[in-house]
Design a protein around this motif. Structure first.
Motif, mmCIF file in Angstrom:
data_model
loop_
_atom_site.group_PDB
_atom_site.id
_atom_site.type_symbol
_atom_site.label_atom_id
_atom_site.label_comp_id
_atom_site.label_asym_id
_atom_site.label_seq_id
_atom_site.Cartn_x
_atom_site.Cartn_y
_atom_site.Cartn_z
ATOM 1 N N PHE A 1 29.913 14.072 5.870
ATOM 2 C CA PHE A 1 29.519 13.988 4.469
ATOM 3 C C PHE A 1 28.031 14.288 4.347
ATOM 4 C CE2 PHE A 1 33.139 11.234 5.078
ATOM 5 C CZ PHE A 1 33.985 11.615 4.050
ATOM 6 N N ASP A 2 27.686 15.033 3.318
ATOM 7 C CA ASP A 2 26.291 15.373 3.071
ATOM 8 C C ASP A 2 25.546 14.179 2.484
ATOM 9 O OD1 ASP A 2 27.033 17.898 3.865
ATOM 10 O OD2 ASP A 2 27.012 18.753 1.848
ATOM 11 N N ALA A 3 24.229 14.199 2.645
ATOM 12 C CA ALA A 3 23.355 13.191 2.053
ATOM 13 C C ALA A 3 22.408 13.878 1.087
ATOM 14 C CB ALA A 3 22.552 12.470 3.127
ATOM 15 N N ALA A 4 22.052 13.164 0.045
ATOM 16 C CA ALA A 4 21.031 13.614 -0.895
ATOM 17 C C ALA A 4 19.756 12.828 -0.584
ATOM 18 C CB ALA A 4 21.476 13.357 -2.322
ATOM 19 N N THR A 5 18.623 13.524 -0.554
ATOM 20 C CA THR A 5 17.325 12.887 -0.289
ATOM 21 C C THR A 5 16.623 12.672 -1.630
ATOM 22 O OG1 THR A 5 17.198 14.053 1.817
ATOM 23 C CG2 THR A 5 15.159 13.145 0.948
ATOM 24 N N PHE A 6 16.163 11.440 -1.843
ATOM 25 C CA PHE A 6 15.485 11.080 -3.084
ATOM 26 C C PHE A 6 14.071 10.608 -2.795
ATOM 27 C CE2 PHE A 6 19.735 11.207 -4.579
ATOM 28 C CZ PHE A 6 19.679 11.370 -5.960
ATOM 29 N N HIS A 7 13.205 10.772 -3.799
ATOM 30 C CA HIS A 7 11.793 10.437 -3.647
ATOM 31 C C HIS A 7 11.251 9.925 -4.977
ATOM 32 C CE1 HIS A 7 7.432 11.407 -3.535
ATOM 33 N NE2 HIS A 7 7.553 10.969 -2.307
ATOM 34 N N ARG A 8 10.285 9.026 -4.880
ATOM 35 C CA ARG A 8 9.560 8.557 -6.062
ATOM 36 C C ARG A 8 8.129 8.262 -5.679
ATOM 37 N NH1 ARG A 8 10.540 2.863 -9.301
ATOM 38 N NH2 ARG A 8 8.445 2.776 -10.133
ATOM 39 N N VAL A 9 7.208 8.717 -6.498
ATOM 40 C CA VAL A 9 5.807 8.381 -6.299
ATOM 41 C C VAL A 9 5.590 6.976 -6.841
ATOM 42 C CG1 VAL A 9 3.438 8.955 -6.965
ATOM 43 C CG2 VAL A 9 5.050 10.786 -6.416
ATOM 44 N N LEU A 10 4.896 6.152 -6.095
ATOM 45 C CA LEU A 10 4.595 4.773 -6.505
ATOM 46 C C LEU A 10 3.116 4.657 -6.833
ATOM 47 C CD1 LEU A 10 6.500 2.826 -3.691
ATOM 48 C CD2 LEU A 10 7.366 3.505 -5.925
ATOM 49 N N ILE A 11 2.806 4.511 -8.083
ATOM 50 C CA ILE A 11 1.388 4.355 -8.480
ATOM 51 C C ILE A 11 1.289 3.318 -9.556
ATOM 52 C CG2 ILE A 11 -0.594 5.472 -9.536
ATOM 53 C CD1 ILE A 11 0.177 7.996 -8.086
ATOM 54 N N GLY B 1 0.771 -1.233 0.000
ATOM 55 C CA GLY B 1 0.000 0.000 0.000
ATOM 56 C C GLY B 1 0.805 1.286 0.000
ATOM 57 N N ALA B 2 2.106 1.199 -0.192
ATOM 58 C CA ALA B 2 2.925 2.418 -0.206
ATOM 59 C C ALA B 2 2.614 3.245 -1.443
ATOM 60 C CB ALA B 2 4.409 2.071 -0.171
ATOM 61 N N LYS B 3 2.534 4.534 -1.242
ATOM 62 C CA LYS B 3 2.302 5.483 -2.333
ATOM 63 C C LYS B 3 3.576 6.203 -2.729
ATOM 64 C CE LYS B 3 -2.183 4.848 -2.208
ATOM 65 N NZ LYS B 3 -2.446 3.469 -2.533
ATOM 66 N N SER B 4 4.624 6.097 -1.890
ATOM 67 C CA SER B 4 5.883 6.772 -2.212
ATOM 68 C C SER B 4 7.058 5.996 -1.626
ATOM 69 C CB SER B 4 5.884 8.209 -1.684
ATOM 70 O OG SER B 4 5.829 8.225 -0.273
ATOM 71 N N LEU B 5 8.219 6.268 -2.194
ATOM 72 C CA LEU B 5 9.472 5.677 -1.745
ATOM 73 C C LEU B 5 10.448 6.811 -1.533
ATOM 74 C CD1 LEU B 5 11.525 3.243 -1.476
ATOM 75 C CD2 LEU B 5 11.914 3.523 -3.927
#
Length: 152
Positions: free
Chosen positions: A142-152, A101-105
Motif C-alpha cells: 500500500f502506498d503512503a502519502a507524506t504530509f507536512h505543516r510549518v509550525l510557527i 523548538g520544532a519548526k515543522s511537522l
C-alpha cells in the motif's frame, strides 16, 4: 477527555488500542518492541487520551529533534472515534513540538486512510507519496502519502 504524557508503563493499553484501531490487512500497526525502541530515543513523546473512566481512548507517538517533529503513530479506539480524540492528540503533539523548538511537522499515512481528513483539517498538506510503503498481512503493498505543516 484527558490528554496527558504517557510512558512505557502505558504500553499494554497502547497495544490494545493499536490492535483495535489498525486493520492488519494494511500493515500500519507497530509491535511493542518498535514502540519501546522509539520511546527510548531522545525527543520522543507519547501522548495518551483517556476517557472519563480512565480507559485509554487513543495515543500519539512522536519525535521532535533538530527542529522537526515526526508524528509516527496516531490511533484512536474505534469506539471513541468522531469525538475529537484524534484532533486533541494531534493538537497536543503540535503544542509540545513547538515548545521543543520544532519548526515543522511531518508524517506518513496510508493513502486512502480516513485520518487524512484529520490531518488536512489541521493544516497539514500532502507533499509527496511513497509507493509500496506499507506491507499488509497478505503481502499486498500500500502506498503512503507524506504530509507536512510549518509550525510557527
Amino acid at each position: 477527555m484527558n490528554i496527558s504524557m504517557g510512558s512505557a508503563d502505558n504500553l499494554d493499553a497502547v497495544m490494545r488500542v493499536m490492535a483495535a484501531a489498525f486493520d492488519p490487512r494494511f500493515g500500519e500497526a507497530w509491535t511493542a518492541s518498535q514502540c519501546l525502541g522509539v520511546l527510548a530515543m531522545r525527543g520522543s513523546t507519547l501522548h495518551i487520551a483517556c476517557d472519563a473512566g480512565d480507559s485509554l481512548a487513543g495515543f500519539a507517538l512522536a519525535r521532535t529533534i533538530v527542529g522537526e517533529c515526526e508524528l509516527m503513530l496516531l490511533a484512536v479506539d474505534p469506539r471513541a472515534r468522531r469525538r475529537g480524540v484524534g484532533r486533541a492528540l494531534l493538537d497536543a503533539v503540535v503544542r509540545d513540538a513547538m515548545a521543543a523548538g520544532a519548526k515543522s511537522l511531518h508524517l506518513e499515512v496510508r493513502s486512502g486512510n480516513d485520518a487524512i481528513f484529520l490531518y488536512s483539517s489541521a493544516g497539514l498538506a500532502q507533499i509527496g507519496s511513497r509507493k509500496s510503503y506499507y506491507r499488509g498481512a497478505g503481502g499486498q503493498m500500500f502506498d503512503a502519502a507524506t504530509f507536512h505543516r510549518v509550525l510557527i
